[in-house]
Write an enzyme that holds these catalytic residues in place. Sequence first.
Site, PDB file in Angstrom:
ATOM      1  NE  ARG A 171      71.153 -16.800 -44.877  1.00 32.97           N
ATOM      2  CZ  ARG A 171      71.919 -17.747 -44.900  1.00 32.97           C
ATOM      3  NH1 ARG A 171      73.186 -17.760 -44.147  1.00 32.97           N
ATOM      4  NH2 ARG A 171      71.579 -18.967 -45.290  1.00 32.97           N
ATOM      5  CE  LYS A 186      55.455 -20.767 -47.194  1.00 35.39           C
ATOM      6  NZ  LYS A 186      55.675 -21.335 -45.759  1.00 35.39           N
ATOM      7  CB  SER A 241      64.054 -29.716 -48.111  1.00 33.64           C
ATOM      8  OG  SER A 241      62.788 -29.554 -48.909  1.00 33.64           O
ATOM      9  CD  GLU A 262      71.894 -19.744 -50.022  1.00 37.87           C
ATOM     10  OE1 GLU A 262      72.430 -20.682 -49.675  1.00 37.87           O
ATOM     11  OE2 GLU A 262      72.518 -18.683 -50.247  1.00 37.87           O
ATOM     12  CG  LEU A 263      68.401 -25.703 -52.484  1.00 35.49           C
ATOM     13  CD1 LEU A 263      68.342 -26.301 -53.813  1.00 35.49           C
ATOM     14  CD2 LEU A 263      66.882 -25.299 -52.055  1.00 35.49           C
ATOM     15  CB  CYS A 296      71.743 -26.063 -44.504  1.00 37.16           C
ATOM     16  SG  CYS A 296      72.112 -23.976 -44.020  1.00 37.16           S
ATOM     17  CB  SER A 453      77.315 -18.397 -40.785  1.00 34.04           C
ATOM     18  OG  SER A 453      77.025 -19.476 -41.399  1.00 34.04           O
TER      19      SER A 453
HETATM   20  P1  NAD Z   1      61.257 -27.387 -46.336  1.00 34.88           P
HETATM   21  O1  NAD Z   1      61.730 -27.296 -47.789  1.00 34.88           O
HETATM   22  O2  NAD Z   1      60.156 -28.295 -45.882  1.00 34.88           O
HETATM   23  O3  NAD Z   1      60.496 -25.744 -46.133  1.00 34.88           O
HETATM   24  C1  NAD Z   1      61.197 -24.681 -46.234  1.00 34.88           C
HETATM   25  C2  NAD Z   1      59.971 -23.787 -46.757  1.00 34.88           C
HETATM   26  O4  NAD Z   1      59.417 -24.155 -47.827  1.00 34.88           O
HETATM   27  C3  NAD Z   1      58.916 -23.405 -45.608  1.00 34.88           C
HETATM   28  O5  NAD Z   1      58.411 -22.069 -45.626  1.00 34.88           O
HETATM   29  C4  NAD Z   1      57.859 -24.179 -45.959  1.00 34.88           C
HETATM   30  O6  NAD Z   1      56.672 -24.028 -45.696  1.00 34.88           O
HETATM   31  C5  NAD Z   1      57.963 -24.140 -47.515  1.00 34.88           C
HETATM   32  N1  NAD Z   1      57.315 -24.931 -48.474  1.00 34.88           N
HETATM   33  C6  NAD Z   1      57.338 -26.424 -48.252  1.00 34.88           C
HETATM   34  N2  NAD Z   1      56.735 -27.070 -49.178  1.00 34.88           N
HETATM   35  C7  NAD Z   1      56.416 -26.101 -50.130  1.00 34.88           C
HETATM   36  C8  NAD Z   1      55.748 -26.295 -51.343  1.00 34.88           C
HETATM   37  N3  NAD Z   1      55.189 -27.124 -51.992  1.00 34.88           N
HETATM   38  N4  NAD Z   1      55.773 -24.907 -52.090  1.00 34.88           N
HETATM   39  C9  NAD Z   1      56.085 -23.667 -51.668  1.00 34.88           C
HETATM   40  N5  NAD Z   1      56.838 -23.687 -50.369  1.00 34.88           N
HETATM   41  C10 NAD Z   1      56.704 -25.013 -49.741  1.00 34.88           C
HETATM   42  O7  NAD Z   1      62.402 -27.375 -45.475  1.00 34.88           O
HETATM   43  P2  NAD Z   1      62.554 -27.344 -43.788  1.00 34.88           P
HETATM   44  O8  NAD Z   1      62.115 -28.606 -43.358  1.00 34.88           O
HETATM   45  O9  NAD Z   1      61.585 -26.086 -43.417  1.00 34.88           O
HETATM   46  O10 NAD Z   1      63.773 -26.842 -43.589  1.00 34.88           O
HETATM   47  C11 NAD Z   1      65.060 -27.395 -43.680  1.00 34.88           C
HETATM   48  C12 NAD Z   1      65.671 -27.428 -44.679  1.00 34.88           C
HETATM   49  O11 NAD Z   1      66.374 -26.166 -45.190  1.00 34.88           O
HETATM   50  C13 NAD Z   1      67.030 -28.437 -44.704  1.00 34.88           C
HETATM   51  O12 NAD Z   1      67.335 -29.290 -45.994  1.00 34.88           O
HETATM   52  C14 NAD Z   1      68.478 -27.628 -44.621  1.00 34.88           C
HETATM   53  O13 NAD Z   1      69.299 -28.069 -45.128  1.00 34.88           O
HETATM   54  C15 NAD Z   1      67.668 -26.506 -45.298  1.00 34.88           C
HETATM   55  N6  NAD Z   1      68.252 -25.062 -44.991  1.00 34.88           N
HETATM   56  C16 NAD Z   1      69.141 -24.566 -46.037  1.00 34.88           C
HETATM   57  C17 NAD Z   1      69.836 -23.554 -45.563  1.00 34.88           C
HETATM   58  C18 NAD Z   1      70.954 -22.830 -46.575  1.00 34.88           C
HETATM   59  O14 NAD Z   1      71.281 -21.671 -46.465  1.00 34.88           O
HETATM   60  N7  NAD Z   1      71.255 -23.653 -47.574  1.00 34.88           N
HETATM   61  C19 NAD Z   1      69.484 -22.626 -44.336  1.00 34.88           C
HETATM   62  C20 NAD Z   1      68.658 -23.429 -43.658  1.00 34.88           C
HETATM   63  C21 NAD Z   1      67.940 -24.671 -43.799  1.00 34.88           C
END
Ligand code: NAD
Length: 492
Positions: A171, A186, A241, A262-263, A296, A453
């Site tokens: 995507r 990453k 997140s 996308e959170l 999400c 989606s």
């Molecule tokens: P996360 O935010 O912990 O991690 C996501 C990514 O960010 C991973 O690659 C992780 O390694 C990286 N990351 C973590 N801390 C970081 C930092 N300090 N600096 C840079 N990168 C960092 O989230 P997760 O637990 O992997 O995924 C779940 C979350 O993702 C949920 O909140 C979900 O809703 C969201 N999500 C959103 C969508 C969307 O399209 N809106 C789609 C899928 C998942």
Amino acid sequence: MAIDRTGASALVRSVPTGLLIDGRFTDAADGATFDVFNPATEEHLATLASAGENDAREALDVACRVQGDWARTPARHRSEILRRAFALVHERAEDFATLMTLEMGKPLAEARGEVTYGAEYLRWFAEEAVRDHGRFDAAPEGGLRMLTRRKPVGPCLLITPWNFPLAMATRKIAPAVAAGCTMILKPADLTPLTSYFFAQTMMDAGLPAGVLAVLPGADPAAVSAPLLADDRLRKVSFTGSTRVGKLLLRQAADGVLRTSMELGGNAPFIVFDDADIDAAVEGAMAAKMRNIGEACTAANRFIVHESVAGRFAALFAERMNTVRLGDGLEPGVTCGPLVSRQARDRVAELVDDAVGRGAKALTGGSPVPGPGWFYPPTVLVDVPACARVLTEEIFGPVAPIITFRDEEEALALANDTEYGLASYVFTADASRMYRMADGLDFGLMGFNAGVISNAAAPFGGVKQSGLGREGGAEGLDEYTSVQYIGVADPYA
Ligand code: NAD
């Protein structure tokens, strides 16, 4: 059919374990590594190179070096790389699906579904790449001819989560390729194998060396922080997140970077008294149970009209009881483990909090013993407004049900969240659909549909669910900047 464990192990061993920089898989500059585990068995799957600051800078040096040539390649050339990648992902579908089940836990059938869904972004943006039109106008008052065109934004940092390891990458990568941007991906440290397998597939499809780097690691900030502080980087696209998204937005502010975010979500699933209840239960199963509830877009709060809530809850619990929990590689399994021990414990904590405050579990309600991080499908009723399960993103197979009296109350309950990604409405009244669409503060709405989606649709949220859109024609805009050229009018 029995699981081919030997074949699965051989597949894992065939995936590169080094960082992808400049078309080669290499060790981390400081020799660091990290481990990947199977959440269904807790078994060790692989040890991979863990990227750090020096690797990030080297990847950006390469991205900047090749950006100019890559941006000048004809759009048709980039489009055909994407089209070949689409075909190759389908040829390798079974391997992609197996890797996703092994490292993330989703059942094989769902992993196959993700291959189809994720590959569609490659096909869609192969088509969009050659339809990136500019404009030619005359200034209304005369004196100027006006050209507008789109240029690639430049080197991008793409950060993806673990829940859809292939689709979240395609995507972002597909529109970046279509636009002519170089990329540093990453991926989440829980699911890097799918990302490497995909990067190899992109190179097999003809992506030139250096256009895409892949830098997984145990310390994500060690990669992202130096890149976001480097003014050669022009964009960050993040899925994950809201907490990490806000952190990245703050870091991106210094370089005034383009951002796509996308959170998280807290999707309401609203069932009116005139809805087809059987269809609503099927929609609820899809909206809740897709991806083990780790999406999400997953329905987080079931808001049901008080006159049908009892029937809906009973039928929903009955359907949840038909789900088969287990290792996603086993035939017939329809719900896998949660991705990690922390994820499983957090879901258990949310359910315990709700039950402690008076909620009742119609089915499920406590973790399943290991090995593996399993939590059973759970339906909660009599959930008080103060329960955390209603305000926090659950990310697991747990469905809290609350009730409403009229449309106004349903809307107020649905909008009572800082999130604004997906929402679902089940009703037989089409005019109500438009009123709900007007009133719901969400970027996505499913009308009598539990899964919406699609690569051709703009996906994204409002409020704290994010900025920007992925997919659709809008998805390409995120990777381009508009340039305007004013030309002196030859008759002025
Ligand atoms: P996360 O935010 O912990 O991690 C996501 C990514 O960010 C991973 O690659 C992780 O390694 C990286 N990351 C973590 N801390 C970081 C930092 N300090 N600096 C840079 N990168 C960092 O989230 P997760 O637990 O992997 O995924 C779940 C979350 O993702 C949920 O909140 C979900 O809703 C969201 N999500 C959103 C969508 C969307 O399209 N809106 C789609 C899928 C998942």
